[in-house]
Design a protein around this motif. Structure first.
Motif, short mmCIF file in Angstrom:
data_model
loop_
_atom_site.label_atom_id
_atom_site.label_comp_id
_atom_site.label_asym_id
_atom_site.label_seq_id
_atom_site.Cartn_x
_atom_site.Cartn_y
_atom_site.Cartn_z
N PHE A 154 0.84 -1.20 0.00
CA PHE A 154 0.00 0.00 0.00
C PHE A 154 0.87 1.25 0.00
O PHE A 154 0.62 2.21 -0.74
N GLY A 155 1.91 1.24 0.82
CA GLY A 155 2.78 2.41 0.93
C GLY A 155 3.57 2.72 -0.32
O GLY A 155 4.06 3.83 -0.49
N SER A 156 3.71 1.73 -1.21
CA SER A 156 4.49 1.93 -2.44
C SER A 156 3.65 2.48 -3.59
O SER A 156 4.15 2.69 -4.69
N LEU A 157 2.35 2.72 -3.35
CA LEU A 157 1.50 3.29 -4.39
C LEU A 157 2.05 4.65 -4.83
O LEU A 157 2.48 5.46 -3.99
N SER A 158 2.00 4.93 -6.11
CA SER A 158 2.35 6.26 -6.59
C SER A 158 1.27 7.24 -6.14
O SER A 158 0.13 6.83 -5.84
N PRO A 159 1.58 8.53 -6.05
CA PRO A 159 0.55 9.50 -5.68
C PRO A 159 -0.69 9.41 -6.55
O PRO A 159 -1.81 9.49 -6.05
N TYR A 219 -0.91 17.02 5.36
CA TYR A 219 -1.19 15.64 4.96
C TYR A 219 -0.37 15.28 3.71
O TYR A 219 -0.28 16.05 2.77
N THR A 220 0.22 14.09 3.71
CA THR A 220 0.95 13.59 2.54
C THR A 220 0.49 12.17 2.21
O THR A 220 -0.01 11.45 3.08
N TYR A 221 0.68 11.76 0.97
CA TYR A 221 0.27 10.45 0.50
C TYR A 221 1.40 9.86 -0.35
O TYR A 221 1.18 9.20 -1.35
N GLY A 222 2.60 10.12 0.11
CA GLY A 222 3.81 9.73 -0.57
C GLY A 222 4.91 10.69 -0.15
O GLY A 222 4.81 11.37 0.88
N LYS A 223 5.97 10.80 -0.93
CA LYS A 223 7.04 11.74 -0.61
C LYS A 223 6.50 13.16 -0.67
O LYS A 223 5.86 13.54 -1.66
N PRO A 224 6.75 13.97 0.37
CA PRO A 224 6.16 15.31 0.43
C PRO A 224 6.43 16.18 -0.78
O PRO A 224 5.59 17.00 -1.16
N GLU A 225 7.59 16.00 -1.41
CA GLU A 225 7.93 16.87 -2.54
C GLU A 225 7.04 16.61 -3.77
O GLU A 225 6.97 17.46 -4.67
N GLN A 254 -3.70 18.53 -8.94
CA GLN A 254 -3.24 18.02 -10.24
C GLN A 254 -3.56 16.53 -10.38
O GLN A 254 -3.87 16.05 -11.48
N TYR A 255 -3.50 15.78 -9.27
CA TYR A 255 -3.86 14.37 -9.32
C TYR A 255 -5.37 14.17 -9.37
O TYR A 255 -5.86 13.16 -9.88
N ALA A 256 -6.11 15.13 -8.84
CA ALA A 256 -7.57 15.03 -8.82
C ALA A 256 -8.16 15.08 -10.22
O ALA A 256 -9.18 14.45 -10.50
N ALA A 310 3.82 14.68 -3.18
CA ALA A 310 2.52 14.18 -2.72
C ALA A 310 2.03 14.95 -1.50
O ALA A 310 1.60 14.38 -0.50
N SER A 311 2.07 16.27 -1.59
CA SER A 311 1.53 17.12 -0.52
C SER A 311 0.15 17.62 -0.93
O SER A 311 -0.32 17.36 -2.05
N MET A 312 -0.49 18.35 -0.05
CA MET A 312 -1.80 18.91 -0.37
C MET A 312 -1.70 19.89 -1.54
O MET A 312 -2.65 20.06 -2.30
N GLU A 313 -0.54 20.53 -1.70
CA GLU A 313 -0.36 21.46 -2.81
C GLU A 313 -0.42 20.75 -4.17
O GLU A 313 -0.75 21.37 -5.19
#
Length: 319
Positions: free
Chosen positions: A103-108, A130-136, A145-147, A138-141
């Motif tokens: 699960f943790g290895s999922l791409s953003p 909140y992050t969903y991967g490496k902060p650089e 773009q992923y949405a 996969a941050s809220m900022e």
């Protein structure tokens, strides 16, 4: 509240087919800062007539990726306690995802596709950090773009008091310093630990202060050594009392911490019972006394102070 436990990759049939406002976070402690994030989602869900869903993990990611360090990874709440608080806040659906390496290895992008869009979120709400991967990447900022215009993104600012950001780290520090009253103010409820009652050396009974010896949950943080005003939940009822955490240094120093609770006006056999300890206020440090008589005299003073605190304690907190 519906609780749905997911293991990656999950079966889409496990997911309710209804649109949601999805709040994201690990939420250890579900403290006042976390409550602000969840309540923002709750407000939006009400405005849009959607279900309020929260997605959390069954364990902290750091435990999976690093060697376990109890000084860093002790929890403020068990998963069950987290569930209770979420339900009280008004969450409709609680997703508990097993945090595994896969699960943790999922791409953003895969995380967003599977665990935001896949959970039928029309609005995703999370704290600013909140992050969903490496902060650089996969941050809220980066979330918009992923949405790809499939859901709205709401970022909630930190909740601040006069001393700074309310955070799990700050609460953990307060508890380690014995400042359980401060921790309660930051949590929005009194800090609790869990465990079960075991046999001790029965010395408290000979002193006129019988105690329930608690074997604590090894993953929950304990307050620092000392004596506290507490409440103990056993057999579906809360009882007032005082607790000692330490090494029993007046008689013979133990190798391991002991947690002993003396309950006021209580005379029941509760060995083996699961219990919860509510840490209300710090009374004093652990002290080595010259005699049993001196210890008993101090315990009498501790009881007077603890009874006064507990009969006056705040009853308007969340839990």
């Amino acid at each position: 509240m519906e609780i749905i436990k997911l293991h990656h990759p999950y079966n889409k049939k496990e997911i309710p087919q209804q649109d949601t406002v999805l709040v994201l976070g690990f939420f250890d402690g579900v403290h006042r800062g976390h409550q602000a994030v969840i309540n923002e989602g709750k407000k939006i869900a009400k405005e849009k007539d959607l279900k309020l869903a929260v997605m959390t993990f069954n364990r902290h990611p750091a435990i999976v990726y690093t060697r376990f360090n109890p000084d860093q990874h002790y929890y403020l709440t068990t998963l069950q306690r987290k569930e209770t608080i979420m339900e009280k806040i008004g969450v409709d659906i609680l997703y508990e995802v097993d945090f595994t390496a896969k699960f943790g290895s999922l791409s953003p992008q895969d995380f967003v596709d599977d665990y935001i869009v896949g959970l039928n979120a029309k609005v995703a709400v999370a704290g600013f950090d909140y992050t969903y991967g490496k902060p650089e990447v996969a941050s809220m900022e980066h979330l918009n773009q992923y949405a790809q215009n499939r859901f709205e993104v709401i970022t909630v600012s930190p909740k601040i008091d006069k001393n700074g950001k309310i955070s799990s780290t700050r609460i953990r520090k307060a508890i380690k310093e014995g400042k359980v009253g401060l921790a309660a103010d930051l949590l929005g409820y009194y800090f609790e630990t869990e465990g079960f009652v075991i046999h001790g050396d029965a010395r408290g009974r000979t002193l006129g202060y019988p105690t329930a010896n608690i074997y604590p949950d090894p993953y929950l943080l304990l307050p620092k050594r000392g004596v506290y005003a507490v409440e103990l939940f056993v057999n579906d009822k809360w009882y007032r009392g005082m607790a000692s955490i330490g090494y029993n240094i007046t008689f013979e120093k133990r190798r391991n911490y002991s947690v002993e609770v003396h309950l006021f006006d209580f005379n029941e056999v509760i060995y083996g019972e699961n219990v919860r300890v509510k840490w209300v206020e710090f009374l004093r440090d652990e002290i080595k006394f010259d005699s049993a008589e001196s210890l008993v005299e101090q315990l009498g003073l501790d009881e007077i102070k603890a009874r006064d605190i507990l009969w006056k304690r705040k009853s308007t907190m969340l839990m």
